[in-house]
Design an enzyme around this catalytic site. Structure first.
Site, PDB file in Angstrom:
ATOM      1  N   GLY A  13      13.400  -6.447 -12.504  1.00 28.92           N
ATOM      2  CA  GLY A  13      12.346  -6.750 -11.527  1.00 28.92           C
ATOM      3  C   GLY A  13      10.987  -6.864 -12.187  1.00 28.92           C
ATOM      4  O   GLY A  13       9.961  -6.528 -11.590  1.00 28.92           O
ATOM      5  N   LYS A  20       3.911  -5.537 -11.517  1.00 29.06           N
ATOM      6  CA  LYS A  20       2.550  -6.041 -11.691  1.00 29.06           C
ATOM      7  C   LYS A  20       1.499  -4.970 -11.421  1.00 29.06           C
ATOM      8  O   LYS A  20       0.541  -4.813 -12.182  1.00 29.06           O
ATOM      9  CB  LYS A  20       2.347  -7.240 -10.757  1.00 29.06           C
ATOM     10  N   LYS A 143      13.717   3.478  -5.581  1.00 30.25           N
ATOM     11  CA  LYS A 143      14.214   3.353  -4.206  1.00 30.25           C
ATOM     12  C   LYS A 143      14.028   1.912  -3.718  1.00 30.25           C
ATOM     13  O   LYS A 143      13.217   1.174  -4.303  1.00 30.25           O
ATOM     14  CB  LYS A 143      13.486   4.352  -3.305  1.00 30.25           C
ATOM     15  N   GLU A 211      -1.054   5.882   6.788  1.00 32.22           N
ATOM     16  CA  GLU A 211      -1.445   4.604   6.204  1.00 32.22           C
ATOM     17  C   GLU A 211      -2.272   3.816   7.215  1.00 32.22           C
ATOM     18  O   GLU A 211      -1.987   3.864   8.417  1.00 32.22           O
ATOM     19  CB  GLU A 211      -0.216   3.788   5.812  1.00 32.22           C
ATOM     20  N   ASP A 230      11.743   5.069   5.357  1.00 31.79           N
ATOM     21  CA  ASP A 230      10.801   4.620   4.334  1.00 31.79           C
ATOM     22  C   ASP A 230       9.995   5.772   3.748  1.00 31.79           C
ATOM     23  O   ASP A 230       9.702   5.783   2.552  1.00 31.79           O
ATOM     24  CB  ASP A 230       9.842   3.572   4.930  1.00 31.79           C
ATOM     25  N   HIS A 235       9.798  10.745   0.213  1.00 26.55           N
ATOM     26  CA  HIS A 235       8.531  11.376  -0.163  1.00 26.55           C
ATOM     27  C   HIS A 235       8.280  12.678   0.593  1.00 26.55           C
ATOM     28  O   HIS A 235       7.964  13.717   0.000  1.00 26.55           O
ATOM     29  CB  HIS A 235       7.356  10.425   0.101  1.00 26.55           C
TER      30      HIS A 235
END
Length: 480
Positions: A13, A20, A143, A211, A230, A235
């Site tokens: 990936g 990136k 994950k 978030e 998610d 987490h």
């Protein structure tokens, strides 16, 4: 430690968003500080049809965008470490060319695998068939590792067919954050806290991961996943385990992870009155209008973008102490924090003088700022002719200010370096993952039995009003 420091790193990936924003900047920063083995070569692979030069240009643009200029020293040297091999991971025959590109490492190979769950099995088959799964190879898994316990076991079985557990590094990037690691130092390096870290002195614990963003570029993944899978499954349960674990015998991978899995296995199944889900509708964040989830998605959906849970641990230390977990998108501010709310003092000697005491509170900030705040009661200065006044006073430790020397690091710097060097302490073991999925699957099963659908909440609010009631039924107020 698993015996060798890798001198080859293979990134699956390698042209994706994670690479990136996080992986390439982290590796360049480590290299600039001389923390990477001078012999290390980094091979990227993905579907993109690039050659070495094009991949280095891709990496240069990523570093210029996402790595501060003062951490790019020796960027040219780092870029020269990079090479690239295109690969369709679903086709086994392409792996021989990848193995040729990697070459024969002098010491060992570390693989970072960030791929769709559907590609885990063919990728592992390809690694085995091409000789990229030998004794001097370890693998890091990003994950999502499945969508439930059954699919997680399928992935773990596939990986285990080529790699023993001591060479599998399951990544939860929250464990790479300094303040998360400082949880253990706070608890086990200070005589002040550990004697009080139990049901006799702590009223409740809150863990919030909030978030402000909506779907962004994660439309397909998020609508299939939702907030519970998610955020909570990985987490938040890892944060809960670090808060609640018993003291390990020593700070080593086996001992730390043994204690975490005991916590996860002690999680009591959640009742229908102990969980609230929500989905945001149009509203405003920081004064800017934002669309609702269904508008962003372009269709109706019953996926939850918010979840609040009242959890309990059936164990000696935490019996009767609720753990309130809350996470959501399009909330008023971006924050990840842990609140340790201590119990009131048993008797106030100041009440006869009109003074009111407030229980002590420990706030551990993880993002966007890493800090620790402890509120203590103190006397307000004055002659007290109108009565004695007490007020909670915060003692603040800003981690960036407390340590002027070290750089503030990307969480993946620590995790990538530990993968290369073979330290599993901050990685998640299979039995931890399965204990987390077991608990989360029971919650999802409960939703199915109850026919529960998410309540709506306005973007820019703290979720459905039922989430406030979830805590207030016990006299608890969410920390905001």
């Amino acid at each position: 430690m698993t015996g060798f420091t890798a001198d080859r790193l293979l990134l699956f990936g390698a042209t994706g968003d994670l690479s990136k924003r996080m992986l390439l900047p982290s590796l360049c920063a480590l290299d600039a500080e001389g923390l990477l083995d001078p012999r290390i070569r980094i091979v990227g692979t993905a579907r993109s049809d690039l050659d070495d030069a094009a991949f280095r240009n891709f990496a240069r643009e990523a570093l210029e965008q996402f790595l501060p200029a003062d951490r790019r020293g020796g960027m040219a040297t780092f870029l020269n470490r990079l090479s690239y091999q295109p690969l369709d991971a679903s086709q086994t025959e392409g792996f021989d060319d990848l193995a040729a590109k990697v070459g024969e490492p002098s010491e060992g190979l570390a693989i970072f695998l960030s791929t769709a769950p559907s590609l885990f099995e063919p990728t592992i088959r390809g690694l085995k068939a091409s000789g990229l799964a030998g004794e001097k190879v370890r693998i890091g898994l990003e994950k999502p590792l499945g969508t439930d316990l059954a699919s997680s076991r399928t992935i773990n079985d596939a990986v285990a067919s080529a790699f023993p557990e001591e060479r599998i590094f399951r990544i939860d990037h929250y464990l790479g954050k300094e303040t998360v690691q400082n949880l253990l130092a706070l608890r086990f390096a200070n005589a002040l806290f550990e004697p009080l870290w139990n049901a006799a002195h702590i009223d409740h614990v809150q863990i919030t991961v909030a978030e402000t963003v909506g779907l962004e570029s994660r439309v397909a993944y998020y609508d299939d996943s939702g907030a519970l899978r998610d955020m909570v499954q990985n987490h938040m349960l890892q944060l809960l385990a670090l808060v609640a674990m018993e003291p390990p015998v020593r700070y080593e991978a086996t001992e730390v992870r043994d204690e975490k899995v005991k916590v996860l296995r002690s999680l009591r199944p959640v009742g229908p009155e102990e969980v609230v889900t929500g989905q945001y509708r149009s509203g405003a964040i920081a004064g800017k209008a934002v669309p609702g989830y269904d508008d962003e998605l372009g269709k109706n959906s019953d996926t939850e973008t918010f979840v609040a849970i009242k959890a309990h641990l059936d164990c000696w230390r935490w019996k009767g102490v609720p753990f309130y977990l809350r996470t959501g998108k399009r909330l008023p501010r971006r924050t990840t924090e842990i609140i340790i709310q201590f119990k009131p003092i048993p008797h106030s000697i100041f009440s006869g003088r009109g003074a009111r005491t407030v229980p002590n509170r420990l706030v551990i900030g993880i993002q966007p700022s890493e800090d620790i705040q402890l509120t203590l009661m103190a006397k307000v200065p004055g002659l007290d002719r109108d009565g004695l006044r007490l007020r909670p006073v915060p003692l603040d430790i800003a981690m960036a200010g407390a340590f002027s020397g070290p750089q503030r690091r990307i969480a993946y710097e620590r995790l990538l370096l530990d993968l290369i060097e073979g330290d599993q302490t901050l990685f998640v073991r299979r039995d931890e993952v399965e204990a987390q999925w077991d608990w989360v699957d029971k919650i999802r099963g409960l939703w199915g039995e109850q026919g529960q659908e998410p309540r709506t909440y306005t973007a820019g609010s703290w979720g459905p009003s039922a989430a406030i009631a979830l805590a207030e039924r016990n006299g608890v107020t969410w920390h905001e």
